[in-house]
Write a protein that holds these residues in place. Sequence first.
Motif, PDB file in Angstrom:
ATOM      1  N   ASN A   1      49.298  11.613 -33.996  1.00  0.00           N
ATOM      2  CA  ASN A   1      48.900  12.724 -34.665  1.00  0.00           C
ATOM      3  C   ASN A   1      47.366  12.379 -35.111  1.00  0.00           C
ATOM      4  OD1 ASN A   1      51.061  14.805 -34.175  1.00  0.00           O
ATOM      5  ND2 ASN A   1      52.198  13.480 -35.389  1.00  0.00           N
ATOM      6  N   SER A   2      46.253  12.998 -34.811  1.00  0.00           N
ATOM      7  CA  SER A   2      45.104  12.672 -35.224  1.00  0.00           C
ATOM      8  C   SER A   2      44.487  13.616 -35.960  1.00  0.00           C
ATOM      9  CB  SER A   2      44.111  12.377 -33.903  1.00  0.00           C
ATOM     10  OG  SER A   2      42.707  11.955 -34.286  1.00  0.00           O
ATOM     11  N   THR A   3      44.008  13.201 -37.338  1.00  0.00           N
ATOM     12  CA  THR A   3      43.437  14.063 -38.258  1.00  0.00           C
ATOM     13  C   THR A   3      41.879  13.898 -38.071  1.00  0.00           C
ATOM     14  OG1 THR A   3      43.438  12.328 -39.889  1.00  0.00           O
ATOM     15  CG2 THR A   3      45.192  13.964 -39.898  1.00  0.00           C
ATOM     16  N   THR A   4      41.476  13.243 -37.168  1.00  0.00           N
ATOM     17  CA  THR A   4      39.932  13.032 -36.914  1.00  0.00           C
ATOM     18  C   THR A   4      39.408  13.492 -35.500  1.00  0.00           C
ATOM     19  OG1 THR A   4      40.206  10.895 -36.204  1.00  0.00           O
ATOM     20  CG2 THR A   4      39.998  11.011 -38.454  1.00  0.00           C
ATOM     21  N   GLN A   5      40.058  13.691 -34.704  1.00  0.00           N
ATOM     22  CA  GLN A   5      39.845  13.836 -33.278  1.00  0.00           C
ATOM     23  C   GLN A   5      38.829  15.372 -33.291  1.00  0.00           C
ATOM     24  OE1 GLN A   5      39.319  11.882 -30.974  1.00  0.00           O
ATOM     25  NE2 GLN A   5      40.972  12.369 -29.385  1.00  0.00           N
ATOM     26  N   LEU A   6      39.271  16.315 -34.083  1.00  0.00           N
ATOM     27  CA  LEU A   6      38.643  17.483 -34.084  1.00  0.00           C
ATOM     28  C   LEU A   6      37.411  17.455 -34.983  1.00  0.00           C
ATOM     29  CD1 LEU A   6      41.609  19.966 -33.461  1.00  0.00           C
ATOM     30  CD2 LEU A   6      40.137  18.780 -31.943  1.00  0.00           C
ATOM     31  N   ARG A   7      37.190  16.335 -35.732  1.00  0.00           N
ATOM     32  CA  ARG A   7      35.920  16.282 -36.535  1.00  0.00           C
ATOM     33  C   ARG A   7      35.977  17.428 -37.837  1.00  0.00           C
ATOM     34  NH1 ARG A   7      35.573  12.865 -32.449  1.00  0.00           N
ATOM     35  NH2 ARG A   7      33.979  12.208 -31.555  1.00  0.00           N
ATOM     36  N   GLY A   8      37.025  17.387 -38.457  1.00  0.00           N
ATOM     37  CA  GLY A   8      37.096  18.209 -39.395  1.00  0.00           C
ATOM     38  C   GLY A   8      37.992  19.331 -39.220  1.00  0.00           C
ATOM     39  N   GLY A   9      38.471  19.503 -38.124  1.00  0.00           N
ATOM     40  CA  GLY A   9      39.490  20.511 -37.692  1.00  0.00           C
ATOM     41  C   GLY A   9      41.017  20.014 -37.913  1.00  0.00           C
TER      42      GLY A   9
ATOM     43  N   PHE B   1      48.448  10.479 -46.856  1.00  0.00           N
ATOM     44  CA  PHE B   1      49.433  10.548 -47.991  1.00  0.00           C
ATOM     45  C   PHE B   1      50.269  12.376 -48.020  1.00  0.00           C
ATOM     46  CE2 PHE B   1      47.217   7.006 -49.450  1.00  0.00           C
ATOM     47  CZ  PHE B   1      47.652   7.005 -50.772  1.00  0.00           C
ATOM     48  N   ASP B   2      49.924  13.002 -46.979  1.00  0.00           N
ATOM     49  CA  ASP B   2      50.614  14.183 -47.133  1.00  0.00           C
ATOM     50  C   ASP B   2      52.137  13.804 -46.279  1.00  0.00           C
ATOM     51  OD1 ASP B   2      51.171  16.877 -47.377  1.00  0.00           O
ATOM     52  OD2 ASP B   2      50.362  17.617 -45.502  1.00  0.00           O
ATOM     53  N   GLY B   3      52.284  12.532 -45.781  1.00  0.00           N
ATOM     54  CA  GLY B   3      53.336  12.207 -45.212  1.00  0.00           C
ATOM     55  C   GLY B   3      53.596  12.379 -43.693  1.00  0.00           C
TER      56      GLY B   3
ATOM     57  N   ASP C   1      42.836   7.881 -46.738  1.00  0.00           N
ATOM     58  CA  ASP C   1      43.949   8.751 -46.593  1.00  0.00           C
ATOM     59  C   ASP C   1      45.042   8.288 -45.357  1.00  0.00           C
ATOM     60  OD1 ASP C   1      45.763  10.738 -46.867  1.00  0.00           O
ATOM     61  OD2 ASP C   1      44.526  12.171 -45.495  1.00  0.00           O
ATOM     62  N   ARG C   2      45.417   6.999 -45.849  1.00  0.00           N
ATOM     63  CA  ARG C   2      46.297   6.149 -44.722  1.00  0.00           C
ATOM     64  C   ARG C   2      47.295   5.145 -45.495  1.00  0.00           C
ATOM     65  NH1 ARG C   2      44.255   9.181 -41.771  1.00  0.00           N
ATOM     66  NH2 ARG C   2      43.377   8.959 -39.809  1.00  0.00           N
ATOM     67  N   VAL C   3      48.317   5.419 -44.913  1.00  0.00           N
ATOM     68  CA  VAL C   3      49.485   4.200 -45.391  1.00  0.00           C
ATOM     69  C   VAL C   3      49.891   3.662 -44.199  1.00  0.00           C
ATOM     70  CG1 VAL C   3      51.623   3.893 -46.556  1.00  0.00           C
ATOM     71  CG2 VAL C   3      49.974   5.827 -47.416  1.00  0.00           C
ATOM     72  N   MET C   4      50.113   2.260 -43.953  1.00  0.00           N
ATOM     73  CA  MET C   4      50.315   1.720 -42.932  1.00  0.00           C
ATOM     74  C   MET C   4      51.445   0.564 -43.210  1.00  0.00           C
ATOM     75  SD  MET C   4      47.949  -0.358 -40.143  1.00  0.00           S
ATOM     76  CE  MET C   4      48.770  -1.302 -38.652  1.00  0.00           C
ATOM     77  N   GLN C   5      52.477   0.528 -42.431  1.00  0.00           N
ATOM     78  CA  GLN C   5      53.446  -0.546 -42.497  1.00  0.00           C
ATOM     79  C   GLN C   5      53.300  -1.438 -41.056  1.00  0.00           C
ATOM     80  OE1 GLN C   5      56.261   0.362 -40.119  1.00  0.00           O
ATOM     81  NE2 GLN C   5      56.681  -1.910 -40.496  1.00  0.00           N
ATOM     82  N   TRP C   6      53.662  -2.852 -41.436  1.00  0.00           N
ATOM     83  CA  TRP C   6      53.756  -3.727 -40.328  1.00  0.00           C
ATOM     84  C   TRP C   6      54.605  -4.839 -40.445  1.00  0.00           C
ATOM     85  CZ3 TRP C   6      49.718  -3.603 -43.768  1.00  0.00           C
ATOM     86  CH2 TRP C   6      49.438  -4.769 -44.437  1.00  0.00           C
TER      87      TRP C   6
ATOM     88  N   ALA D   1      45.139  20.679 -44.032  1.00  0.00           N
ATOM     89  CA  ALA D   1      45.295  19.608 -45.030  1.00  0.00           C
ATOM     90  C   ALA D   1      46.144  20.176 -46.312  1.00  0.00           C
ATOM     91  CB  ALA D   1      43.943  18.897 -45.318  1.00  0.00           C
ATOM     92  N   ASN D   2      47.402  19.785 -46.565  1.00  0.00           N
ATOM     93  CA  ASN D   2      47.833  20.261 -47.768  1.00  0.00           C
ATOM     94  C   ASN D   2      47.783  19.733 -49.119  1.00  0.00           C
ATOM     95  OD1 ASN D   2      49.145  22.525 -46.105  1.00  0.00           O
ATOM     96  ND2 ASN D   2      50.531  20.837 -45.432  1.00  0.00           N
ATOM     97  N   HIS D   3      47.281  18.207 -48.817  1.00  0.00           N
ATOM     98  CA  HIS D   3      47.099  17.514 -49.932  1.00  0.00           C
ATOM     99  C   HIS D   3      45.602  17.125 -50.615  1.00  0.00           C
ATOM    100  CE1 HIS D   3      46.577  15.064 -46.609  1.00  0.00           C
ATOM    101  NE2 HIS D   3      46.054  13.997 -47.322  1.00  0.00           N
ATOM    102  N   VAL D   4      44.686  17.657 -49.895  1.00  0.00           N
ATOM    103  CA  VAL D   4      43.382  17.527 -50.278  1.00  0.00           C
ATOM    104  C   VAL D   4      42.430  18.648 -50.105  1.00  0.00           C
ATOM    105  CG1 VAL D   4      43.143  15.043 -49.869  1.00  0.00           C
ATOM    106  CG2 VAL D   4      42.567  16.796 -48.018  1.00  0.00           C
TER     107      VAL D   4
END
Length: 883
Positions: A626-634, A592-594, A558-563, A504-507
Amino acid sequence: MKLINVLLILFCITTHALSAGEEIEQRIYHTKPINPHPPTIDGRLDDVVWQKAEWQSDFTQWAPDDGSQPSEQTSFKILFDGGNLYVGIRAHDTEPDKIVRRVSRRDEFEGDWVEISLDSYHDRRTAFSFTINAAGVKGDEVISNDGNNSDSNWDTVWFGEVAVDSLGWTAELQIPFNQLRFTGQNEQVWGVQVQRKLFRKDERSIWQYIPQDAGGWVSYFGELRGLKGIRASRRLELLPYAVTDTRRFAREAGNPFVTGSETNFSGGLDAKVGIGGNMTMDVTINPDFGQVEADPSEVNLTAFESFFPEKRPFFVEGKNILDYKLMVGDGGNANDRLFYSRRVGRRPHRSPDLLDNEYSDQPDNTSILSAVKVTGKTQSGLSIGLLNAVTAKESAQIDFNGERREEVVEPLTNYFAGRLQKDYNSGNTQLGGMLTSLHRDLPDAVRSSLNSSAYSGGIDFLHQWADKTYSLTARTAFSRVNGSRSAISDIQQASQRYFQRPDANHVELDTTRTSLAGHGGLLNISRSGNSPWRFAAGLMWRSPGLELNDMGFLRQADRVMQWSWGGYRINSPVSIFRKLRLNFNQWAGWNFDGVSLFKGGNINGGGQLKNYWFFWLGVGREAGDNSTTQLRGGPTLKGPGWWNQFGNVSTDGRKWYQFGAGGSNNWADEGNSRRHNLRVWLRLRPTNAFSIHVRPSYRFNLQDMQYISTLEFETAGQQDRYIFGRLKQKTLGITLRLDYSITPNLSVQYYGQPFYSSGSYSAFKSITDPVATNYEDRFYRFSDDEAGLVQAASGEELEFVRDSAGPINQRIENPNFSFREFRSNLVVRWEYRPGSTLFLVWTQDRNGSEEDGRFSFSRGINQLFDDDASNVFLVKASRWFSL
């Protein structure tokens, strides 16, 4: 995707000329006062006083053939005196022997019915509806947001009777003014709508014609004039109640708290106070919700909290006023909101850490000491919703060989939520806001794990134009939580944000912080009326620091979504269809890191056939994520794309029996993962008073990459291992409902749900390169010699010996599971006088589990009814007073 949204918005605007519908004439009804003899409410409409009013008729069919003549005509009259509004309705029927008179509990009726809706605020957005069916079953609800929301849990005290004769059937209603909300003007003008359901033809007709594709509902009502000299009383309604419950459960040898039985007595008070004509204060002291149905069973293998709807009457009634959702539509973020009422009276946060030979007794839920709610709308168009609740400090009693001590598991807590909305431009523009605050009186035992205070709020804006054809919605949110370093560190590392992620580069995780703040919101532009074409496009965001879960609900920050969405509706019969819908959806999300997290879309559609069957079908595509949660902090883990297909069909709902089936299928591009879901349902109504609903469901989940655990190492040079496995899970559940309504005021309801789920793991893996392009390069597959189940003193454990990075030599609990549960609820409800009820309740819960992962429904059911049962027998009586 941005180009698609721009083109969509331009298309909405440039096609405005196509949406210009013909002007609909507003109808007006002039009521008459009566004095001194009101009608006797018996459903017959034969009192002389009814001759003072003129019949109003000329209804228009609304469904299925929008705008045509109804099969049977309807007429009504409205009278009033100083305290009540009287409504008489004649539902003409050339075949009175075919009138469907089904008996059920209040608000749950079927069959022929009539309804009057009153916009007593005359704000063109809010209405109070009173419905009665041909068997005399009553229902009432509050309609808000110009028909987009309704609350059938609003139960007020009014009177109604029906009668059947050779001309059809009649309904006679008496609605006390003190149950409505209106301004103090000497001469009132209210919005009014009357409608009828002809059940055997599944046909609805309305007095004030409003096309199905109109941009609103309440805003198009006709007008009720002639109400002069009425005044809203400063009413006081009291509902004291007493409860006794007896619990029966299995004894546990040596445990002084599990003796096999327990009896409790309690009481409380609900009150409703009228503050002027248009504001109401609701108060509850020591409430009891023992008659409320339990939540459905589930096995949650995700990192996220499950969302369950509110069912407790005090919080359900008027919930729309305090609603501040941060998402439109459905999906994973659809439940995000500033106020989630189930936080009040929740299960305690902590459980005591017990030593050997210690036993504990702690409450299942936090006690609500009192709660106050103020709701209403001023004459100037300002809607107000305020709620304050206080929950008790809860402690667990701990016993060690007869010595007792207490340990706090939940602190004394105050909850506050306030909501304001102001109407402008005849209700076409709204500006509002919401504020919530939570304060905990933290003792040392829980200071390190809970926030001391939490605040959230937001400003929302709605503007509609071109006769409500188009709308722009904007909502913002902010939050701030305060607490100890440990508590704020836990929030940073929770599944909503995982600040400790190494990529994580932004937090970043800051263990010295004592507060956390964030923001969020949404923008949505839509075309939602006056045309068969509907469109919407929007954007939502959640900053990394947004935290709402003390009083609200937030799945992920930490989410941005368009629909974007497009749809086409056919509201009148055509070809083989009575009505038809077609939808197109597209969505994409980033953090938020794009980093692109997900993208997908679907096409779905369906409707009702002319044989009264319903159907719905759809197909969709989820691109690789691209999941930022599957590794539970990894680190981020790259996942496969998915194809999905879904659908359902149901037979004619007018008949005494109805059958339906539905399901979904999902296939992953890689790893041979797939999910299948099948559900069927059967509804039987052998008599007008008795119904049976059976709904079995089966789910099969084959997931090649299911998270199991993280193996951590303290030795320098050793890297943590993220362990996954191939999960094979089968889940079977059956929901059974039996409803027997002896009269509209006396009913027996039974709810039962056996549930069985098993999961077994194999093909264990350790993540090596989580974002590798090639699926097989993302992990190392353990051989049977390197990972497997071994016998230990406490049972089987899963041992990992080594992988490609070196030795591991760690064990974890056996992840395989077989879980079973049976929940049931039997409720006898008797409204022995208007507003006063007696409940007799029997609740039973059984559950058990093993670690074998073997699915056998027959074995599970046999074991389930061998498991010890917890039984609760409850009697609750309430008495309504109006002063």
